[in-house]
Design a protein around this motif. Structure first.
Motif, PDB file in Angstrom:
ATOM      1  N   ARG A  21      -0.890  -5.292  12.983  1.00 45.75           N
ATOM      2  CA  ARG A  21      -0.695  -4.928  11.588  1.00 45.75           C
ATOM      3  C   ARG A  21      -0.019  -5.810  10.570  1.00 45.75           C
ATOM      4  O   ARG A  21       0.939  -6.774  11.118  1.00 45.75           O
ATOM      5  CB  ARG A  21      -0.078  -3.706  11.197  1.00 45.75           C
ATOM      6  N   ASP A  56      -1.358  -5.739  -0.856  1.00 43.51           N
ATOM      7  CA  ASP A  56      -2.122  -5.171   0.408  1.00 43.51           C
ATOM      8  C   ASP A  56      -2.584  -6.478   0.862  1.00 43.51           C
ATOM      9  O   ASP A  56      -2.921  -6.486   2.097  1.00 43.51           O
ATOM     10  CB  ASP A  56      -2.937  -4.049   0.058  1.00 43.51           C
ATOM     11  N   THR A 111       0.939  -4.753   4.403  1.00 45.02           N
ATOM     12  CA  THR A 111      -0.068  -4.113   3.619  1.00 45.02           C
ATOM     13  C   THR A 111       0.486  -2.509   3.952  1.00 45.02           C
ATOM     14  O   THR A 111       0.902  -2.450   5.054  1.00 45.02           O
ATOM     15  CB  THR A 111      -1.104  -4.506   4.457  1.00 45.02           C
ATOM     16  N   TYR A 138      -1.293   0.748   4.890  1.00 43.08           N
ATOM     17  CA  TYR A 138      -2.510   0.864   5.355  1.00 43.08           C
ATOM     18  C   TYR A 138      -2.793   2.680   4.918  1.00 43.08           C
ATOM     19  O   TYR A 138      -2.139   3.327   5.219  1.00 43.08           O
ATOM     20  CB  TYR A 138      -2.511   0.652   6.894  1.00 43.08           C
ATOM     21  N   ALA A 155      -7.590   3.104   8.066  1.00 45.12           N
ATOM     22  CA  ALA A 155      -7.604   1.743   8.759  1.00 45.12           C
ATOM     23  C   ALA A 155      -7.480   1.894   9.874  1.00 45.12           C
ATOM     24  O   ALA A 155      -7.411   0.834  10.912  1.00 45.12           O
ATOM     25  CB  ALA A 155      -6.547   0.905   7.831  1.00 45.12           C
ATOM     26  N   HIS A 179     -10.824  -1.244  10.647  1.00 42.97           N
ATOM     27  CA  HIS A 179      -9.767  -2.006  10.724  1.00 42.97           C
ATOM     28  C   HIS A 179      -9.993  -3.588  10.863  1.00 42.97           C
ATOM     29  O   HIS A 179      -9.385  -4.428   9.972  1.00 42.97           O
ATOM     30  CB  HIS A 179      -8.741  -1.527  11.709  1.00 42.97           C
TER      31      HIS A 179
END
Length: 141
Positions: free
Chosen positions: A8, A39, A45, A47, A51, A57
């Motif tokens: 992530r 983002d 970001t 999410y 996502a 994703h």
């Protein structure tokens, strides 16, 4: 496919290279940037629920990586003076021609669409930031 999740775009570290360390960023500007730009153009970001579904994703991750390569507000201080000026000019142009935020992003993130007031605020901030950077460059700060 669901098991394979890319890392992530979340940083819990202090951000010493953030644009706010170089130029003034009001709360109003910060809010607009966070809502419409961060983002894809920062190290953090937010999410959405979808996502976490593959292959969505992977698609989002690709956009985020591309966005950060083009401009990362959290890494802005590390850019050369020339690149800082070019990025600010690109921000100005993308606001004026309406190419940012991307329509594919605002299709789902309706709150990211910039209204006229927000565009004016950002355009004024960009000009002030460019002027500030020019003054700093001339004085060698």
């Amino acid at each position: 496919m669901q098991i394979l999740q890319p890392a992530r775009n979340k940083s819990l570290q202090a951000i010493p290279q953030d644009i706010s360390k170089l130029v003034s960023v009001s709360d109003d500007v910060q809010g607009i940037l966070k809502k419409s730009c961060y983002d894809c153009h920062s190290n953090n970001t937010e999410y959405p629920w979808y996502a976490y579904v593959q292959p969505i994703h992977w698609f989002l991750d690709s956009h985020i990586r591309s966005g950060k390569e083009e401009l990362n507000f959290n890494e802005f201080v590390g850019y050369t003076f020339r690149r800082q000026q070019n990025k600010l000019r690109a921000i100005e142009n993308s606001i004026k021609d309406g190419t940012m935020p991307l329509s594919s992003y605002t299709l789902i993130h309706r709150n990211a669409i910039l209204d006229q007031r927000e565009k004016s605020v950002l355009l004024k901030w960009v000009q002030n930031s460019r002027d500030s950077l020019n003054r700093k460059n001339l004085t060698g700060l």
